[in-house]
Design a protein around this motif. Sequence first.
Motif, PDB file in Angstrom:
ATOM      1  N   ALA A   1      -6.321   2.038  -1.596  1.00 24.18           N
ATOM      2  CA  ALA A   1      -5.589   1.532  -0.431  1.00 24.18           C
ATOM      3  C   ALA A   1      -5.490   2.593   0.661  1.00 24.18           C
ATOM      4  O   ALA A   1      -5.626   2.298   1.857  1.00 24.18           O
TER       5      ALA A   1
ATOM      6  N   TRP B   1      -8.777   2.895   2.389  1.00 24.26           N
ATOM      7  CA  TRP B   1      -8.971   1.753   3.279  1.00 24.26           C
ATOM      8  C   TRP B   1      -8.251   1.978   4.611  1.00 24.26           C
ATOM      9  O   TRP B   1      -8.807   1.734   5.680  1.00 24.26           O
TER      10      TRP B   1
ATOM     11  N   SER C   1      -3.695   2.979  -5.438  1.00 26.17           N
ATOM     12  CA  SER C   1      -3.110   3.712  -4.319  1.00 26.17           C
ATOM     13  C   SER C   1      -4.182   4.510  -3.580  1.00 26.17           C
ATOM     14  O   SER C   1      -4.216   4.535  -2.341  1.00 26.17           O
TER      15      SER C   1
ATOM     16  N   ALA D   1       0.829  -1.210   0.000  1.00 23.51           N
ATOM     17  CA  ALA D   1       0.000   0.000   0.000  1.00 23.51           C
ATOM     18  C   ALA D   1       0.863   1.259   0.000  1.00 23.51           C
ATOM     19  O   ALA D   1       0.593   2.217  -0.739  1.00 23.51           O
TER      20      ALA D   1
END
Length: 491
Positions: free
Chosen positions: A437, A440, A434, A72
């Motif tokens: 991620a 998240w 990206s 990530a």
Amino acid sequence: MSTILRRLPPSEATGLRTGARHSLAEVYRPADLVVLGLGVMIGAGIFSIAGEQAATTAGPGVILSFMIAGIACLLACLCYAELSSTMPTSGSAYTFTYVIFGEVWAWIIGWALILELQFAAAVVARAWAAITVGAISHFGIRVPAADLVQDGLVLLILVLLTGIVALGARVGLRALWIMVSAKLLAIGAVIVVGVAHVDVANFGDFYVPPQPLDTAPATVLGVFIGEGQAFGWFGIFAAASAIAFAYIGFDIVATSAEETVNAPRAVPKGMIRSLVVATVIYLAVALVMIGMAPYTEISEESPLAGAFRAVVVDWMVHVIDVGAVLGLTTVILVLIVGQTRVLFSMARDGLIPRGLATVSRRYHTPTRVTLVIGLVAIVLAEFVPVLTMQQLVVIGTLFAFAFVAAGVIVMRRRMPDLERGFRVPLSPLLPALSLVATLWLMVNLRVLTWAWFALWMVFGLLVYLVYGRRHSLLARPSTPPPRHPHGRHRR
């Protein structure tokens, strides 16, 4: 609205419009950038975070968590690399956003970076003092009035490192090389000695059946899907969000671009190499720690030291202490450097008082803004319970990550002809991944962290509307940069 969204032309992002764009001396070479990245990414957490997450969240699967977090962060690093190669300026994400999205968004990112770097310096200084006191006590020396001693140590380290940064980039770079080399030796000793005591049975199959998690702080994700589970795949991904905090710091390398030789090519290489090296080192320490002791027997307070005590190698505790103290020292040093460069850029753009963009004739550094940053860090570390606010550092960083990822996609469309020293492969797929991620990781932060972040942003917008919008250089007629009597740009 058009004034708020006015954008900085790409040609002026690294030009001489403000009279200061190239006033910082070029001192960094590719190897220096790797050391800069390792200086901030590898702190005391390398000796604890794997054990903490293994014991409470992921079990032996924490190894997978390190890999997920590394991937990530690598995606974000690639995005930073492209924009840094296009705009090699000390403003980093702030300047990238100024060019791509406009002034108000640049201010928001700059304000988020202030939160990240200023709080981080205070948090790490407070942690450094606590670890230093602990290291002294491990030698059998009693520390009376430990709280007062810690307060004194916080003041000492921040004054010392602020002074080093203020004296010049070359001084700070020499100190950084010495300390990073020493802490890497300590980490190497941990790995070499620890490998001899690894029991492969402790790894299991890297998977522990999930267990209910009732006591965790409420996260944004938890609000929507209910509080999750410890261990299992949910635990592995949850641990990855916590571990990503350990990798954060490669973005600070981008703030050194203006002081780097051949920056369009050197900065991307420096960021990517430092992140890859840090990931490998973290994985190696995690493998040793998990291999030395079953995850059920790992101490949450001092996991690595406890593992060495369990195999009767007590002297390694002192090596770990030295590595932790040096690790946090370099983190504070690089954080002050990064914060100085971001505020310096904002000041010379007029969004904060331009007097902070003054460069010392003697030391060739933005000494004035460095001293202000050091003073604020001291006040925060001494009078604010910063250790309870660590996630504010993370959310400020991730917020910038999101804009950088989106910026790569938008800049490819709006400014396809700009020269780039590095290009993110498979764009727009990798920048989009990206962004996903990063989001998240952000939803895995606590609701309270989001609330404090929102308040900080509202306050920042008020500051912009009252001061920054009116004093921005883009709000004034274009004028040549001021010159002093000898014909050189005023510094």
